[in-house]
Design a protein around this motif. Sequence first.
Motif, PDB file in Angstrom:
ATOM      1  N   ALA A  39       0.715  -1.294  -0.033  1.00 39.39           N
ATOM      2  CA  ALA A  39       0.303  -0.053   0.056  1.00 39.39           C
ATOM      3  C   ALA A  39       0.992   1.329  -0.076  1.00 39.39           C
ATOM      4  O   ALA A  39       0.564   2.179  -0.610  1.00 39.39           O
ATOM      5  N   ASN A  40       1.977   1.296   0.614  1.00 38.15           N
ATOM      6  CA  ASN A  40       2.946   2.263   0.780  1.00 38.15           C
ATOM      7  C   ASN A  40       3.613   2.491  -0.497  1.00 38.15           C
ATOM      8  O   ASN A  40       3.672   3.758  -1.016  1.00 38.15           O
ATOM      9  N   LEU A  41       3.648   1.737  -1.371  1.00 38.82           N
ATOM     10  CA  LEU A  41       4.251   1.547  -2.810  1.00 38.82           C
ATOM     11  C   LEU A  41       3.385   2.386  -3.718  1.00 38.82           C
ATOM     12  O   LEU A  41       3.536   3.258  -4.312  1.00 38.82           O
ATOM     13  N   VAL A  42       2.002   2.060  -3.551  1.00 36.91           N
ATOM     14  CA  VAL A  42       0.823   2.433  -4.430  1.00 36.91           C
ATOM     15  C   VAL A  42       1.033   4.188  -3.838  1.00 36.91           C
ATOM     16  O   VAL A  42       0.729   4.935  -4.593  1.00 36.91           O
ATOM     17  N   PHE A  43       0.967   4.485  -2.468  1.00 40.18           N
ATOM     18  CA  PHE A  43       0.758   5.779  -2.076  1.00 40.18           C
ATOM     19  C   PHE A  43       1.925   6.520  -2.828  1.00 40.18           C
ATOM     20  O   PHE A  43       1.571   7.888  -3.143  1.00 40.18           O
ATOM     21  N   VAL A  44       3.142   6.204  -2.678  1.00 39.59           N
ATOM     22  CA  VAL A  44       4.259   6.859  -3.345  1.00 39.59           C
ATOM     23  C   VAL A  44       4.178   7.040  -4.743  1.00 39.59           C
ATOM     24  O   VAL A  44       4.701   8.067  -5.457  1.00 39.59           O
ATOM     25  N   VAL A  45       3.670   5.829  -5.349  1.00 41.90           N
ATOM     26  CA  VAL A  45       3.782   6.168  -7.036  1.00 41.90           C
ATOM     27  C   VAL A  45       2.762   7.197  -7.195  1.00 41.90           C
ATOM     28  O   VAL A  45       2.977   8.235  -8.203  1.00 41.90           O
ATOM     29  N   PHE A  46       1.560   7.287  -6.552  1.00 45.06           N
ATOM     30  CA  PHE A  46       0.461   8.212  -6.987  1.00 45.06           C
ATOM     31  C   PHE A  46       1.022   9.600  -6.624  1.00 45.06           C
ATOM     32  O   PHE A  46       0.456  10.679  -7.202  1.00 45.06           O
ATOM     33  N   ALA A  47       1.625   9.541  -5.424  1.00 47.72           N
ATOM     34  CA  ALA A  47       2.078  11.076  -5.118  1.00 47.72           C
ATOM     35  C   ALA A  47       3.112  11.454  -5.972  1.00 47.72           C
ATOM     36  O   ALA A  47       3.113  12.852  -6.198  1.00 47.72           O
ATOM     37  N   GLN A  48       4.085  10.614  -6.501  1.00 47.95           N
ATOM     38  CA  GLN A  48       5.002  11.007  -7.620  1.00 47.95           C
ATOM     39  C   GLN A  48       4.401  11.476  -8.768  1.00 47.95           C
ATOM     40  O   GLN A  48       4.580  12.478  -9.460  1.00 47.95           O
ATOM     41  N   LEU A  49       3.066  10.666  -9.070  1.00 48.83           N
ATOM     42  CA  LEU A  49       2.615  10.985 -10.505  1.00 48.83           C
ATOM     43  C   LEU A  49       1.786  12.179 -10.531  1.00 48.83           C
ATOM     44  O   LEU A  49       1.766  12.857 -11.491  1.00 48.83           O
ATOM     45  N   TYR A  50       1.164  12.437  -9.406  1.00 47.66           N
ATOM     46  CA  TYR A  50       0.340  13.767  -9.444  1.00 47.66           C
ATOM     47  C   TYR A  50       0.827  14.789  -8.611  1.00 47.66           C
ATOM     48  O   TYR A  50       0.213  15.889  -8.471  1.00 47.66           O
ATOM     49  N   GLN A  51       2.439  14.641  -8.137  1.00 43.08           N
ATOM     50  CA  GLN A  51       3.052  15.756  -7.620  1.00 43.08           C
ATOM     51  C   GLN A  51       2.162  16.198  -6.437  1.00 43.08           C
ATOM     52  O   GLN A  51       2.074  17.498  -6.108  1.00 43.08           O
ATOM     53  N   ALA A  52       1.727  15.323  -5.543  1.00 40.54           N
ATOM     54  CA  ALA A  52       1.015  15.840  -4.383  1.00 40.54           C
ATOM     55  C   ALA A  52       1.917  15.121  -3.052  1.00 40.54           C
ATOM     56  O   ALA A  52       2.510  14.044  -3.169  1.00 40.54           O
ATOM     57  N   LEU A  53       1.956  15.627  -2.186  1.00 37.13           N
ATOM     58  CA  LEU A  53       2.795  15.547  -0.955  1.00 37.13           C
ATOM     59  C   LEU A  53       1.782  14.705   0.089  1.00 37.13           C
ATOM     60  O   LEU A  53       2.530  14.119   0.909  1.00 37.13           O
ATOM     61  N   GLU A  54       0.691  14.612  -0.232  1.00 40.16           N
ATOM     62  CA  GLU A  54      -0.258  13.914   0.832  1.00 40.16           C
ATOM     63  C   GLU A  54      -0.042  12.479   0.743  1.00 40.16           C
ATOM     64  O   GLU A  54      -0.183  11.903   1.860  1.00 40.16           O
ATOM     65  N   GLY A  55       0.356  12.073  -0.104  1.00 35.95           N
ATOM     66  CA  GLY A  55       0.503  10.502  -0.364  1.00 35.95           C
ATOM     67  C   GLY A  55       1.751  10.216   0.371  1.00 35.95           C
ATOM     68  O   GLY A  55       1.488   8.927   1.219  1.00 35.95           O
ATOM     69  N   GLN A  56       2.619  11.059   0.272  1.00 32.42           N
ATOM     70  CA  GLN A  56       4.070  10.503   1.211  1.00 32.42           C
ATOM     71  C   GLN A  56       3.763  10.905   2.506  1.00 32.42           C
ATOM     72  O   GLN A  56       4.374  10.076   3.141  1.00 32.42           O
ATOM     73  N   ILE A  57       2.867  11.873   3.198  1.00 30.90           N
ATOM     74  CA  ILE A  57       2.615  12.039   4.323  1.00 30.90           C
ATOM     75  C   ILE A  57       1.791  10.865   4.884  1.00 30.90           C
ATOM     76  O   ILE A  57       2.171  10.251   5.809  1.00 30.90           O
TER      77      ILE A  57
END
Length: 84
Positions: free
Chosen positions: A42-60
């Motif tokens: 699940a962490n991997l998915v959050f990081v991928v989408f955070a990188q894809l959409y340039q959003a910091l919320e996924g990494q938080i």
Amino acid sequence: MVPPTYYLGLSAVLVTIGVLGVLIRRNALIIFMSVELMLNAANLVFVVFAQLYQALEGQIFVFFVMTVAAAEAAAAEGWAALAA
């Protein structure tokens, strides 16, 4: 750059292995390890989408999931120490 679909495929494989570990194994430590594997997927998915959409919320959110995973690992280690 590696396409996001490769990371999502890897995450799907990790979740599948984790689910199989929870469903098939009877050992509590193996079940905890399988849950940890699913949390990391699940962490991997959050990081991928955070990188894809340039959003910091996924990494938080990954930070908080890692905190839960560390607490779960500490609980499993304490349980294993009591069982031994």
